[in-house]
Design an enzyme around this catalytic site. Structure first.
Site, PDB file in Angstrom:
ATOM      1  N   SER A  11       0.815  -1.219   0.000  1.00  0.00           N
ATOM      2  CA  SER A  11       0.000   0.000   0.000  1.00  0.00           C
ATOM      3  C   SER A  11       0.847   1.266   0.000  1.00  0.00           C
ATOM      4  O   SER A  11       0.378   2.333   0.374  1.00  0.00           O
ATOM      5  CB  SER A  11      -0.927   0.002   1.218  1.00  0.00           C
ATOM      6  OG  SER A  11      -0.179  -0.023   2.433  1.00  0.00           O
ATOM      7  N   GLY A  12       2.114   1.144  -0.451  1.00  0.00           N
ATOM      8  CA  GLY A  12       2.986   2.316  -0.530  1.00  0.00           C
ATOM      9  C   GLY A  12       2.778   3.101  -1.808  1.00  0.00           C
ATOM     10  O   GLY A  12       1.730   3.007  -2.475  1.00  0.00           O
ATOM     11  N   ILE A  14       4.100   2.916  -4.890  1.00  0.00           N
ATOM     12  CA  ILE A  14       3.929   2.192  -6.145  1.00  0.00           C
ATOM     13  C   ILE A  14       2.562   1.521  -6.202  1.00  0.00           C
ATOM     14  O   ILE A  14       1.834   1.636  -7.195  1.00  0.00           O
ATOM     15  CB  ILE A  14       5.065   1.168  -6.328  1.00  0.00           C
ATOM     16  CG1 ILE A  14       6.384   1.900  -6.617  1.00  0.00           C
ATOM     17  CG2 ILE A  14       4.752   0.186  -7.455  1.00  0.00           C
ATOM     18  CD1 ILE A  14       7.588   0.982  -6.728  1.00  0.00           C
ATOM     19  N   CYS A 129      12.491   0.515 -11.637  1.00  0.00           N
ATOM     20  CA  CYS A 129      12.116   1.750 -12.337  1.00  0.00           C
ATOM     21  C   CYS A 129      13.245   2.189 -13.271  1.00  0.00           C
ATOM     22  O   CYS A 129      13.002   2.587 -14.421  1.00  0.00           O
ATOM     23  CB  CYS A 129      11.767   2.846 -11.341  1.00  0.00           C
ATOM     24  SG  CYS A 129      13.103   3.320 -10.201  1.00  0.00           S
ATOM     25  N   SER A 160      10.367  10.742  -3.844  1.00  0.00           N
ATOM     26  CA  SER A 160       9.588   9.725  -4.557  1.00  0.00           C
ATOM     27  C   SER A 160      10.039   8.315  -4.205  1.00  0.00           C
ATOM     28  O   SER A 160       9.500   7.341  -4.731  1.00  0.00           O
ATOM     29  CB  SER A 160       9.697   9.938  -6.069  1.00  0.00           C
ATOM     30  OG  SER A 160      10.991   9.628  -6.535  1.00  0.00           O
ATOM     31  N   GLY A 162      10.009   5.624  -1.538  1.00  0.00           N
ATOM     32  CA  GLY A 162       9.410   5.196  -0.288  1.00  0.00           C
ATOM     33  C   GLY A 162      10.255   4.161   0.432  1.00  0.00           C
ATOM     34  O   GLY A 162      11.348   3.796  -0.021  1.00  0.00           O
ATOM     35  N   ALA A 167      14.690   0.115   0.866  1.00  0.00           N
ATOM     36  CA  ALA A 167      15.112  -1.182   1.396  1.00  0.00           C
ATOM     37  C   ALA A 167      15.688  -2.095   0.322  1.00  0.00           C
ATOM     38  O   ALA A 167      16.333  -3.095   0.636  1.00  0.00           O
ATOM     39  CB  ALA A 167      13.933  -1.873   2.072  1.00  0.00           C
ATOM     40  N   ASN A 168      15.448  -1.730  -0.951  1.00  0.00           N
ATOM     41  CA  ASN A 168      15.832  -2.611  -2.056  1.00  0.00           C
ATOM     42  C   ASN A 168      16.968  -2.051  -2.910  1.00  0.00           C
ATOM     43  O   ASN A 168      17.126  -2.457  -4.069  1.00  0.00           O
ATOM     44  CB  ASN A 168      14.620  -2.862  -2.953  1.00  0.00           C
ATOM     45  CG  ASN A 168      13.607  -3.789  -2.321  1.00  0.00           C
ATOM     46  OD1 ASN A 168      13.968  -4.798  -1.741  1.00  0.00           O
ATOM     47  ND2 ASN A 168      12.338  -3.434  -2.410  1.00  0.00           N
ATOM     48  N   ASN A 288       9.882   7.941 -11.843  1.00  0.00           N
ATOM     49  CA  ASN A 288      10.289   6.572 -11.517  1.00  0.00           C
ATOM     50  C   ASN A 288       9.095   5.723 -11.106  1.00  0.00           C
ATOM     51  O   ASN A 288       8.992   4.552 -11.455  1.00  0.00           O
ATOM     52  CB  ASN A 288      11.336   6.582 -10.400  1.00  0.00           C
ATOM     53  CG  ASN A 288      10.851   7.292  -9.141  1.00  0.00           C
ATOM     54  OD1 ASN A 288      10.480   8.469  -9.194  1.00  0.00           O
ATOM     55  ND2 ASN A 288      10.851   6.611  -8.018  1.00  0.00           N
TER      56      ASN A 288
END
Length: 313
Positions: A11-12, A14, A129, A160, A162, A167-168, A288
């Site tokens: 629910s972020g 993206i 992205c 932009s 989140g 984290a990735n 992105n």
């Protein structure tokens, strides 16, 4: 014909942007569930206001929803680490999965490059992205002149990015680098991401460097421009920032790049891109976000239409 019911996990930024795209733009897909883990998230609250069934209990909550059995496609917009379990469980229930994380379990999918090749795969991966913005350009150069090395630099506004994106970061560089090779066609690839804290926020910018064998510069330029137009069919804010740049690297001053394992002579092609978002959820600087969700949206519609054709056959 009935629309294909879809769910979004995450629910972020993206996931929320993708939900709004589906609800506003699709004649093929229908939102059936929006899934998060924070009941106070803006995305879940927005989904509730829009009348979309929601759960704040993650994947387990989705499985328990009464409409789960009718869902055909599930988008995962969480994290690379979480996606492994999500994919295993969803595939065991016969769902088609579109992965917007850098987990890279399914085949890499870039709509204008190999968008039709993976429509029957149970899980497709949308790379990143930066990959969605730049790999079409690597592929465009490679179809004219063999790309021996491709390097991309994706610069996005810090606002932009989140928690999931942050984290990735490691997975972003690894997945994008591999997709430059696997989808873009380069012999070797490297990816760099920059989170720019500038105020006001800057629109997404991407730089693509390709080292190729000597080739027809006009043919390369035309191939890149053709590819840009193709991406613009689903991301209107995607554009060249300036003309394609060429530099001949001679034997008198060869490039030495560790990833190439030796000296390079040939042609250096540089492409500068800008990606302006459609502002469905975040402002236009978040290109992105827009190119990632637009690519997933386009892929889901193609999968849904293919399933209709198979059912009608």
């Amino acid at each position: 014909m009935d629309k294909v019911k879809v769910a979004i996990i995450g629910s972020g930024n993206i996931g929320t942007d993708l939900m709004i795209k589906i609800m506003r733009l699709s004649d093929v897909l229908e939102m059936a569930a929006f899934v998060g883990i924070d009941p106070e998230s803006d995305g879940l609250k927005r989904a509730e206001r829009l009348g979309v069934p929601t759960t704040a209990e993650g994947l387990d909550g989705l499985l328990a929803m009464p409409g789960f059995k009718d869902i055909g496609i599930v988008f995962d917009a969480t994290s690379a680490g979480a996606h492994k379990r999500h994919s295993e469980v969803l595939l065991s229930h016969g769902k088609r999965v579109i992965d917007l994380t850098p987990a890279a379990i399914g085949p890499f999918t870039i709509p204008p490059v190999n968008g039709d090749a993976n429509l029957d795969a149970p899980n497709v991966n949308m790379v990143t992205c930066g990959g969605q913005a730049t790999i079409p350009i690597v592929a465009a150069v490679n179809r004219v002149a063999n790309v021996r090395y491709g390097e991309i630099v994706a610069s996005i506004s810090s606002k932009s990015a989140g928690p999931g994106t942050r984290a990735n970061i490691d997975e972003f560089t690894e997945t994008t680098s591999q997709a430059i090779v696997d989808v873009g066609g380069a012999d070797r690839g490297k990816a760099i991401i920059v989170l720019n804290p500038a105020e006001p926020p800057l629109i997404m910018r991407d730089t693509v460097y390709c080292l190729t064998d000597d080739g027809d510069q006009e043919a390369i330029r035309q191939s890149v421009e053709d590819m840009v137009r193709e991406v613009q069919t689903y991301v209107p804010g995607y554009r060249l920032k300036q003309a394609v740049q060429f530099e001949h690297i001679g034997s008198n001053r060869p490039l030495r790049i560790p990833e190439m394992g030796g000296e390079f002579t040939g042609l250096k092609v540089t492409v500068f891109l800008e990606v302006e978002g459609a502002a469905h959820y975040l402002p236009a600087y978040a290109g992105n976000l827009d190119i990632m969700t637009s690519a997933a949206f386009k892929t889901a519609e193609k999968i849904a239409l293919r399933e209709r054709e198979k059912a009608a056959a």
